[in-house]
Scaffold this active site. Structure first.
Site: not given
Length: 380
Positions: A246, A274, A276-277, A296-297, A299
């Site tokens: 990200t 889907r 994510g965060d 970043t990771g 999510g």
């Protein structure tokens, strides 16, 4: 009356007034009063904020062995170009929002990061992009999710923030808004890179076999074993064959205003639309007058633990330094929960934090002196 004496008298009075209300209330109230008194002191005694910006290009399993010298040089060059683009905006007195946009656009245009041009593929072989941006001065925010034809999703997220009455738009509606606002749209094949396509094929094959997808050269990647706390499932875990790439930026401009932005292609082989965060305000992206964060990771964990807002809440409510706050959330809260990844954060004085709990994170910083600093691995 001297400021120091005023603080002592006010603190003593406050302790008497709030004691019956209970310990928790007393501590919070006292912290707030102490901050107010500090803010009322003579501004000339405090150093000017150190303007600048910090960026990331993804966190995860990035091994030195899998990252070739050529790949590493290319990634470092792209990160440096991103820093220089954002710094140029700040150096001429531009806003933090403009600087964040400029820095992220460079990374979106690079095939080396999971955003824009380098976005990963969904299970159906599509590229679905998410982005968000937030102005810490006003707390206005804009986000887009699941767009397939927007060349620079961060530009569309900014348009949502500045030119609509909404915070988040998704899918076809977001792209209709992009056409209305003159944000550049491209054919779907613009985002296709052979590297990302082959990544999907390997993930699909691994899915059929019930095994983990192999680690890929130079790409932020999930661990090959289920994350602690992750429920066991048939076949590969939800993490095993997905990327954590990200991109994001946080900036403090010369006027002392913060902003944060994040952009992503999500996870390789993601399904069912889907999200994510990254485009969720408070999870992967957040900014207020005191603190700004881009994450970043994995999510799902960043959403559940509202990571970006948690970091800034600790700065605001507990008066913690941004580094301590970010470290607590990334290295303690997330680790205990089983979530992998990292953040970049900055406070209103220009202090920077870049913690991550994975083996590497593409990251960089550039301050008023104009020297870009880029890193990938953990410090030895």
């Amino acid at each position: 009356m001297p400021a120091s004496l005023r603080r002592v008298l006010h603190a003593a009075l406050l302790a008497v007034l709030v004691q019956p209300l209970g310990c928790a209330t007393s501590l919070v109230s006292q912290k707030e009063e102490e901050r107010r008194l500090r803010a009322s002191d003579d501004d000339s005694t405090r150093p000017a904020p150190r303007w600048g910006l910090v960026i990331h290009g993804g966190a995860g399993v990035i091994s030195r062995e899998s990252l070739t010298p050529e790949r590493e040089a290319a990634v470092r060059a792209a990160l440096t170009e991103s820093l220089q683009a954002g710094h140029a905006v700040l150096a001429r007195g531009g806003s933090s929002v403009e600087a964040v946009t400029a820095a992220i656009r460079v990374l979106e245009d690079s095939p080396y990061f999971n955003a824009g041009k380098g976005a990963v593929f969904t299970h159906e072989g599509k590229n679905e992009l998410d982005a968000a941006i937030m102005d810490g001065r006003t707390r206005e925010a804009g986000a887009v999710a699941g767009v397939r034809h927007v060349k620079n999703p961060i530009r569309l997220a900014r348009a949502v923030m500045e030119k609509s009455a909404h915070v988040m738009l998704s899918g076809e509606g977001a792209e209709a808004f992009a056409r209305e606002q003159g944000v550049e749209l491209v054919a779907a094949d613009y985002f296709r890179t052979e590297e990302r396509w082959q990544s999907l094929q390997r993930a699909l094959e691994a899915e059929k076999k019930g095994t983990a997808a192999p680690e890929e050269s130079g790409q932020p990647q999930a661990p090959t074993q289920p994350t602690p706390g992750q429920p066991q499932t048939r076949g590969p875990s939800a993490l095993e064959d997905h990327k954590f790439g990200t991109v994001g930026a946080v900036a403090l401009d010369q006027a002392g205003h913060l902003a944060a932005g994040t952009s992503t292609g999500g996870m390789t082989n993601k399904r069912f639309g889907r999200i994510g965060d990254s485009p969720i305000i408070g999870a992967g992206t957040y900014a207020d007058p005191r603190c700004a964060v881009s994450a970043t990771g994995h999510g799902e964990y960043f959403i559940r633990y509202t990571v970006a807002r948690d970091i800034c809440a600790r700065v605001e409510l507990l008066d913690l330094p941004v580094l301590e706050s970010a470290n607590q959330v990334v290295l303690e809260v997330l680790v205990q929960a089983g979530g992998e990844g990292g953040v970049i954060a900055m406070d209103a004085q220009g202090n920077v934090a870049m913690p991550f709990n994975s083996s590497g994170m593409y990251r960089g910083y550039m301050g008023p002196e104009g020297t870009p600093s880029v890193a990938i691995f953990k410090a030895p």
